[in-house]
Design a protein around this motif. Structure first.
Motif, PDB file in Angstrom:
ATOM      1  N   ILE A 249       0.865  -1.188   0.000  1.00 50.39           N
ATOM      2  CA  ILE A 249       0.000   0.000   0.000  1.00 50.39           C
ATOM      3  C   ILE A 249       0.897   1.231   0.000  1.00 50.39           C
ATOM      4  N   SER A 250       0.692   2.129  -0.960  1.00 48.46           N
ATOM      5  CA  SER A 250       1.447   3.385  -1.068  1.00 48.46           C
ATOM      6  C   SER A 250       0.525   4.555  -0.795  1.00 48.46           C
ATOM      7  N   PHE A 251       1.100   5.637  -0.238  1.00 47.90           N
ATOM      8  CA  PHE A 251       0.325   6.835   0.102  1.00 47.90           C
ATOM      9  C   PHE A 251       0.870   8.019  -0.678  1.00 47.90           C
ATOM     10  N   THR A 252      -0.023   8.787  -1.265  1.00 53.50           N
ATOM     11  CA  THR A 252       0.347   9.993  -2.007  1.00 53.50           C
ATOM     12  C   THR A 252      -0.488  11.151  -1.497  1.00 53.50           C
ATOM     13  N   GLY A 253       0.076  12.377  -1.651  1.00 52.86           N
ATOM     14  CA  GLY A 253      -0.608  13.553  -1.138  1.00 52.86           C
ATOM     15  C   GLY A 253      -0.869  14.583  -2.217  1.00 52.86           C
ATOM     16  N   PHE A 254      -1.824  15.459  -1.938  1.00 49.16           N
ATOM     17  CA  PHE A 254      -2.170  16.591  -2.812  1.00 49.16           C
ATOM     18  C   PHE A 254      -2.278  17.824  -1.931  1.00 49.16           C
ATOM     19  N   ASP A 255      -1.561  18.904  -2.330  1.00 45.22           N
ATOM     20  CA  ASP A 255      -1.550  20.101  -1.505  1.00 45.22           C
ATOM     21  C   ASP A 255      -1.494  21.329  -2.404  1.00 45.22           C
ATOM     22  N   THR A 256      -2.436  22.226  -2.245  1.00 45.03           N
ATOM     23  CA  THR A 256      -2.487  23.439  -3.073  1.00 45.03           C
ATOM     24  C   THR A 256      -1.719  24.584  -2.449  1.00 45.03           C
ATOM     25  N   GLY A 257      -1.198  24.390  -1.241  1.00 46.36           N
ATOM     26  CA  GLY A 257      -0.454  25.450  -0.580  1.00 46.36           C
ATOM     27  C   GLY A 257       1.029  25.320  -0.823  1.00 46.36           C
ATOM     28  N   SER A 258       1.726  24.848   0.166  1.00 49.75           N
ATOM     29  CA  SER A 258       3.183  24.766   0.074  1.00 49.75           C
ATOM     30  C   SER A 258       3.656  23.599  -0.771  1.00 49.75           C
ATOM     31  N   GLY A 259       2.791  22.628  -1.023  1.00 52.45           N
ATOM     32  CA  GLY A 259       3.182  21.481  -1.823  1.00 52.45           C
ATOM     33  C   GLY A 259       3.678  20.335  -0.962  1.00 52.45           C
ATOM     34  N   ILE A 260       3.594  19.139  -1.498  1.00 47.71           N
ATOM     35  CA  ILE A 260       3.971  17.942  -0.748  1.00 47.71           C
ATOM     36  C   ILE A 260       5.481  17.879  -0.566  1.00 47.71           C
ATOM     37  N   ASP A 261       5.876  17.631   0.643  1.00 43.50           N
ATOM     38  CA  ASP A 261       7.286  17.424   0.944  1.00 43.50           C
ATOM     39  C   ASP A 261       7.631  15.944   0.964  1.00 43.50           C
ATOM     40  N   SER A 262       6.851  15.147   1.685  1.00 46.68           N
ATOM     41  CA  SER A 262       7.162  13.727   1.769  1.00 46.68           C
ATOM     42  C   SER A 262       5.935  12.951   2.215  1.00 46.68           C
ATOM     43  N   CYS A 263       5.936  11.647   1.914  1.00 46.31           N
ATOM     44  CA  CYS A 263       4.914  10.725   2.381  1.00 46.31           C
ATOM     45  C   CYS A 263       5.627   9.501   2.966  1.00 46.31           C
ATOM     46  N   VAL A 264       4.912   8.749   3.825  1.00 47.73           N
ATOM     47  CA  VAL A 264       5.501   7.553   4.410  1.00 47.73           C
ATOM     48  C   VAL A 264       5.878   6.581   3.305  1.00 47.73           C
ATOM     49  N   ASN A 265       6.841   5.740   3.601  1.00 47.56           N
ATOM     50  CA  ASN A 265       7.258   4.731   2.634  1.00 47.56           C
ATOM     51  C   ASN A 265       6.135   3.719   2.418  1.00 47.56           C
TER      52      ASN A 265
END
Length: 870
Positions: A712-728
């Motif tokens: 299972i992989s996790f990805t993010g969406f951010d309209t502000g500062s932007g994604i820095d990192s997600c868990v492995n």
């Protein structure tokens, strides 16, 4: 780039071209000599000229093309022109500036000919002989006359020197004559301007010329520029009517009456007029007061006729700043009564918010860089009457500024039309006047407005008669003691106040300088005395906050060395009087060493939850702690602007609560006029956690169930500062669970953390299966059907299905089994040759919801020999 390519491919034609134009140049020389004579004689016969000003549609400064180009009413080869300080450009190429066509209203009766000050640009030799454009005369009866403008015939390149390509620098038409040769600021050699004469046919000279159209019709880079048109209205007419005489322009008074005051309350700051006006931050430049125009000088030529080093080149007015008592938000006052109009910082070309006051006497004053609040008029197109001394705005830092100040300039209405729209830049002038020994270069060389003293409070020179007995004489705060017999007859002592002077950044005047002149009874200047003359200067009103008083000295300006020479000086610090002796008179100044030459600094403190790259995830508190240097005379203030808006004085911490990006420019100033370099901090606020989603590396195995490890992989969406990192990625391999869940997070650059859970069904364990039969051996093999009971079990929490099968070795018996405990009938018979007996295989297969399967089987045998089974 295209031209260079063309040039290289025309090498084979170069020899023909060279021969052709060698002959053409020879012809040109002859035709010019003849033409000059013809034009000169023809022009001398006509005096009914109608100059047409191009100012209404002109848009570009002549300073872009020429140095020292004459403007105003100018005569070339006896032809008068009205030339504005701006010119017209005509270009059909959409990538070039200007428009393809310009039309001028004429309304000239009986036109005989027209004269155009016209040239082209970008006319390389391979355009020779091509039509560049045309000029069309339209008459009121609907008829017209068209004249083609052809490269090398009647139109040529304005730059005389060859450019990167060989340019067309010739004309063969004797009616086209060079009338001006000058220098170009483009660094490409001399620049030329031609006058082209176009004759009106005899049959049209009795008509009325209604308009003139000039157009550029070339599809490539060449275009036209022109600065003047004049029509000779002495053509033949059937019934000539006398032409009305043009209305004379009003003749300005050679010495206008002073009417201005300084635009702030300098007396309320404890300053005299001389202390305020003669100590500006920047002077009017009498050589090139062409603000916002790229120009050509490295020094400023100020009203005394001296060149001084000044960082502000080409200045068209006066800047008054903190040493004049002016700080941010100081009220700006109308220098005289008049009608005030406004121009916003968006439309002022770097001047910030500007108020202009028309004083209805041919002069207009400008007040630039005003703050956006407190304006007496803040809408463009609006006009408000103001009285002298009335506040019209506040000192700000809008536009291109280095600190809070008043930029004050004066514009003269040059042509008397009561409109100042066409008077910049040549209408600007110096309200302190001109006092140089040589002619003022602004009107003399550049045709700019002459400068006169326009300030009411400006002190006139003081003159005192001195006889042979000498004596002490008081001139304001100056005392001059002349010993007896210094002069042999009645003489005159004259004092005039001069500007603050300086020897360096660290040694400067504390009060105005002064000029002392001694003239004898014949009016001759006395330059040397037989006895020392004592000078005492009262500096009680001087600002000594940044001056080491012990360093004060009187200085005399040496005309021969152009240096300031110190005079032995006695200081009376109780009465604030500096005294010295001199054997000659010149300009004198009282100067001292500055205490503080070090700029203040600003410490920036930001309190917030900080992420990366200047992103914050909570309210941001910004502190700007300005501090003067150790030993400095104190901080004036720290100023800041937020997101390129107005400047404000920093007084308390700045709190930012809304998400978004912010830019703060800040600068600290001390009381010694030292200023910190502008610095910028930029940061952004993002309080919103990112949206997180989960995904698997494959589809489910069966019915939305996973039955072996899944990633299972996790990805993010951010309209502000932007994604820095997600868990492995997470690999899930148990435990079995119909409600299995894996959670993961993503962080944005501001440090906000978002999370998500992935819910799924997981079962990697197959069912437990057991099967047995009773009996397992059927005997005797008499062919009868024997009851056999199926025993066993299946265990699984998520069982989906259980299936039974019976396999008869002889493919004869296949009873159906549905569950354990069931009794089936099997034949107790076998083939006599079957030595290992007849075998029945009873099998059960169990499958769970995740698709895991498990089987088990048991054999029922009809043996060959029962004895083996005892």
């Amino acid at each position: 780039m295209n031209r260079l390519i063309v040039f290289r491919h025309l090498d084979s034609k170069f020899f023909i071209w060279f021969v052709k134009y060698t002959l053409k140049i020879a012809y040109l020389t002859l035709t010019i000599l003849i033409g000059l004579s013809l034009v000169k004689n023809a022009n001398a016969q006509s005096n009914n000229f109608v100059p047409i000003s191009l100012a209404p549609i002109a848009a570009r400064s002549l300073a872009e093309l020429y140095y020292d180009f004459p403007t105003g009413n100018v005569t070339f080869l006896d032809i008068p022109f009205t030339i504005p300080p701006i010119y017209n450009m005509v270009a059909s190429n959409p990538n070039s500036p200007g428009l393809g066509t310009f039309t001028f209203e004429a309304n000239v009766q009986t036109p005989k000919s027209a004269y155009f000050l016209i040239n082209s640009f970008n006319t390389a030799y391979y355009f020779d002989g091509e039509k560049l454009g045309e000029i069309v005369f339209d008459f009121t009866d609907g008829s017209n006359q068209t004249i083609d403008l052809v490269v090398g015939q009647n139109i040529r390149e304005w730059r005389q020197a060859n450019d990167s390509l060989i340019t067309v620098n010739w004309v063969t038409d004797p009616n086209s004559q060079p009338v001006f040769n000058g220098a170009t600021p483009h660094g490409r050699g001399p620049a030329i301007l031609d006058m082209l004469k176009i004759n009106v046919p005899q049959n049209m000279q009795g008509k009325t010329l209604s308009q003139i159209t000039v157009s550029d019709q070339h599809i490539d880079n060449p275009g036209l520029f022109f600065v003047g048109i004049t029509v000779d209205a002495s053509g033949s007419a059937p019934s000539p009517s006398p032409s009305p005489s043009p209305s004379p322009s009003p003749t300005p008074s050679p010495t206008p009456t002073p009417f201005l005051d300084l635009p702030w309350d300098y007396e309320g700051k404890g300053l005299s007029f001389e202390q305020a006006a003669l100590n500006p931050h920047s002077w009017f430049d009498h050589k090139y007061p062409l603000q916002n125009v790229a120009c050509c000088v490295e020094k400023v030529f100020y009203f005394r006729g001296k060149e001084i080093d000044d960082f502000y080149r080409s200045h068209n007015g006066y800047d008054y700043a903190s040493k004049n008592g002016i700080v941010l938000d100081t009220p700006v006052l109308a220098a005289a009564s008049g009608w005030a109009t406004f121009k916003s910082w968006q439309n002022s070309n770097g001047a910030g918010n500007v108020i202009k006051i028309d004083h209805e006497n041919g002069y207009q004053t400008w007040y630039e860089h005003l703050a956006s609040d407190g304006l007496i008029v803040s809408a463009e197109g609006q006009k408000i009457h103001v009285n002298k001394g009335q506040p019209i705005g506040k000192v700000g830092m809008t536009g291109n500024t280095t600190g809070p100040h008043i930029h004050f300039s004066v514009v003269k209405n040059m042509n008397g039309n009561r409109s100042f729209d066409d008077d910049y830049p040549y209408g600007v002038n110096d309200p302190l006047g001109w006092e140089g020994t040589d002619p003022d270069p602004w009107p003399a060389d550049k045709n700019g407005a002459p400068s006169y003293n326009l300030f009411i409070a400006r002190a006139a020179p003081q003159t005192i008669a001195i006889n042979q007995g000498g004596g002490s004489f008081t001139l304001n705060n100056l005392e001059v003691t002349v010993p007896p017999d210094t002069v042999t007859a009645l003489s005159k002592l004259t004092n005039k106040w001069g500007p603050f002077e300086s020897i360096s950044d660290s040694i400067k005047s504390i009060i105005p300088s002064f000029f002392l002149d001694f003239t004898d009874n014949l009016g001759q200047k006395v330059t040397q005395f037989t006895k020392p003359v004592q000078i005492s200067y009262d500096y009680s009103n001087a600002d000594l906050s940044n001056i080491n008083e012990d360093s004060l000295k009187l200085y005399s300006f040496n005309e021969e060395t152009q240096q300031w020479d110190p005079i032995p000086t006695i200081l009376d610090k109780i009465n604030n009087i500096a005294s010295g002796e001199t054997l000659h008179f010149s300009q004198f100044a009282l100067m001292g060493e500055a205490k503080d030459l070090v700029a203040p600094t600003t410490e920036v403190i930001i309190n917030s939850d900080e992420g990366q790259d200047n992103w914050y995830r909570s309210n941001v508190i910004v502190k700007l702690n300005g501090k003067d240097n150790d030993g400095g005379i104190g901080l004036q203030y720290t100023l800041y602007t937020l997101n390129d808006n107005d400047w404000f004085e920093y007084e308390e911490p700045l709190i930012f609560e809304q998400e978004g990006s912010y830019k703060i420019i800040y600068q600290s100033f001390d009381k010694a006029e030292n200023k910190e370099d502008r610095k910028t901090i930029e940061f952004s606020i993002d309080k919103t956690a990112p949206i997180v989603g989960a995904s698997t590396d494959r589809l489910s195995d069966n019915n939305n169930w996973y039955n072996h490890p899944v990633t299972i992989s996790f990805t993010g969406f951010d309209t502000g500062s932007g994604i820095d990192s997600c868990v492995n990625p997470i690999i899930y391999s148990g435990p079995d669970d119909i409600n299995a869940q894996v959670s993961g997070t993503c962080a944005d650059k501001a440090g906000n953390i978002g999370s998500a859970s992935f819910n799924f069904q997981y079962d990697a364990t197959p069912p437990e299966v057991y099967i047995d039969a009773d009996p397992k051996y059927i005997w005797p093999p008499n062919g009868k059907m024997v009851n056999v009971q199926i025993r066993g079990s299946v265990k699984d929490d998520y069982l989906k299905d259980t299936q039974f099968t019976v396999e008869d070795e002889y493919d004869q018996i296949e009873p159906a089994i549905t569950d354990f405990g069931q009794i089936v009938k099997l034949e107790a018979g076998r083939d006599g040759s079957d030595l290992d007996g007849r075998v029945y295989i009873i099998k059960v297969v169990a499958e769970d919801l995740a698709g895991n399967k498990k089987d088990s089987q048991v054999q029922v045998v009809v043996p060959h020999d029962q004895r083996d089974k005892k």
